[in-house]
Write an enzyme that holds these catalytic residues in place. Structure first.
Site, mmCIF file in Angstrom:
data_model
loop_
_atom_site.group_PDB
_atom_site.id
_atom_site.type_symbol
_atom_site.label_atom_id
_atom_site.label_comp_id
_atom_site.label_asym_id
_atom_site.label_seq_id
_atom_site.Cartn_x
_atom_site.Cartn_y
_atom_site.Cartn_z
ATOM 1 N N ASN A 9 0.843 -1.229 -0.164
ATOM 2 C CA ASN A 9 0.151 -0.644 0.320
ATOM 3 C C ASN A 9 0.406 1.142 -0.187
ATOM 4 O OD1 ASN A 9 -1.627 2.100 0.304
ATOM 5 N ND2 ASN A 9 -2.589 0.958 2.608
ATOM 6 N N LYS A 11 0.426 4.252 -0.699
ATOM 7 C CA LYS A 11 -0.607 4.936 0.429
ATOM 8 C C LYS A 11 -0.131 6.923 -0.617
ATOM 9 C CE LYS A 11 0.081 3.171 4.332
ATOM 10 N NZ LYS A 11 -0.523 3.307 6.411
ATOM 11 N N HIS A 94 -9.942 1.441 4.586
ATOM 12 C CA HIS A 94 -8.817 1.432 5.683
ATOM 13 C C HIS A 94 -8.781 2.089 6.717
ATOM 14 C CE1 HIS A 94 -4.463 2.113 6.221
ATOM 15 N NE2 HIS A 94 -4.158 1.227 5.580
ATOM 16 N N GLU A 96 -7.563 4.687 7.127
ATOM 17 C CA GLU A 96 -6.864 6.176 7.492
ATOM 18 C C GLU A 96 -8.409 6.366 6.684
ATOM 19 O OE1 GLU A 96 -3.296 5.273 5.678
ATOM 20 O OE2 GLU A 96 -2.050 5.391 7.938
ATOM 21 N N GLU A 166 -5.543 -5.794 10.717
ATOM 22 C CA GLU A 166 -4.885 -4.019 10.732
ATOM 23 C C GLU A 166 -5.126 -3.196 12.474
ATOM 24 O OE1 GLU A 166 -2.328 -2.968 7.168
ATOM 25 O OE2 GLU A 166 -4.277 -1.072 6.861
ATOM 26 N N GLY A 172 2.365 2.169 10.713
ATOM 27 C CA GLY A 172 2.715 3.278 10.540
ATOM 28 C C GLY A 172 3.652 3.666 12.071
ATOM 29 N N SER A 211 3.044 -2.117 10.588
ATOM 30 C CA SER A 211 3.927 -2.120 10.115
ATOM 31 C C SER A 211 4.965 -3.445 10.359
ATOM 32 C CB SER A 211 4.910 -1.736 12.192
ATOM 33 O OG SER A 211 4.761 -0.729 12.301
HETATM 34 P P1 PGA Z 1 2.705 -0.136 7.666
HETATM 35 O O1 PGA Z 1 0.761 1.005 6.949
HETATM 36 O O2 PGA Z 1 3.415 -1.069 7.201
HETATM 37 O O3 PGA Z 1 3.655 1.240 7.139
HETATM 38 O O4 PGA Z 1 2.062 -0.016 8.798
HETATM 39 C C1 PGA Z 1 0.151 -0.588 6.491
HETATM 40 C C2 PGA Z 1 -1.291 -0.518 5.871
HETATM 41 O O5 PGA Z 1 -0.957 1.011 6.360
HETATM 42 O O6 PGA Z 1 -1.668 -0.649 5.002
#
Ligand code: PGA
Length: 249
Positions: A9, A11, A94, A96, A166, A172, A211
């Site tokens: 992803n 982003k 997601h 976010e 997640e 993140g 992460s």
């Molecule tokens: P990350 O993000 O691996 O940077 O923690 C995962 C995601 O949001 O899909």
């Protein structure tokens, strides 16, 4: 037997030049004969650029879609457009999107329906916040996020779908769920799906996200109900992402 799946992803990152460089570095590192399905989800403007560069077991995905199939929705992108652009997967819900853009379970269920109708594979993202984990609500939160999609669309809509667990506190942050924590939630998700349809439960890929990196991927993917990963930050580095894909094989 579930085929392992790793999705990157990206982003809201990248430029034409950096995407090109990332894929040029990544493609030779991906073993063509591996039994892992891999996808990358670039931002909308770069879907065609990435599509033109990839192939084989590396597929294209999008990060979001609108809950309508077409119409007067300025600034939005539809499921049929993503299909037309060559996407195989689309992320739905997601954290976010849920947190920053206020997407409710209802909106997410509608988006999931449009993804299925557009012949895209929806990757339904679910997960609890740190507060919810600390108060012992992880399973309850994740179950209710999944049930709202089942109630709207029926269990058969999961016959060609993916669920990504997640935990919000791990996205993140550099803080990963332990393999045992991930397995516990994944097992519960599979049991929940199994209450509706046992064969869908057995074949549904369950990804862990939050992460994931080259060092922790193997121990996470070794868990019996973890079928791969949804990778944010580490997917922007070719060597890390290739190592994570390798860990899934
Ligand atoms: P990350 O993000 O691996 O940077 O923690 C995962 C995601 O949001 O899909």
């Amino acid at each position: 037997m579930r085929t392992p799946l790793v999705i990157g992803n990206w982003k809201m990152h990248g430029t034409s030049a950096s995407n090109h460089q990332l894929l040029e570095q990544l493609l030779p590192l991906l073993k063509p004969d591996t039994q892992v399905a891999i996808a990358v989800c670039p931002p909308y403007p770069y879907l065609s650029q990435v599509k033109a560069m990839i192939g084989g077991n590396l597929a294209l995905g999008a990060q979001n879609l609108n809950m309508q199939e077409k119409g007067a929705h300025t600034g939005e992108v539809s499921g049929p457009m993503l299909k037309d652009t060559g996407c195989r997967y689309v992320l739905v819900g997601h954290s976010e999107r849920r947190e920053i853009y206020g997407e409710s379970d209802l909106i997410i269920a509608e988006k999931f329906a449009v993804a299925v109708a557009s012949e895209l594979i929806p990757v339904l993202c679910v997960g609890e916040t740190l507060k919810q984990r600390k108060t012992g609500q992880s399973i309850e939160v994740v179950s209710s996020q999944i049930k709202s999609v089942i109630q709207r669309n029926g269990i058969q809509s999961f016959a060609n779908a993916v669920i990504a667990y997640e935990p919000v506190w791990a996205i993140g942050t550099g803080e990963t769920a332990t393999p045992a924590q991930a397995q516990e939630v994944h097992q519960k998700i599979r049991e929940l799906i199994g209450e509706y349809d046992i064969s869908i439960a057995e074949t549904l890929p369950l990804l862990y996200g939050g992460s994931v990196n080259a060092s922790n991927a193997t121990s996470l993917f070794n868990q019996p109900d973890v079928d791969g990963g949804l990778v944010g930050g580490a997917s922007l580095n070719a060597e890390s992402f290739a190592a994570i894909c390798q860990a899934a094989s």
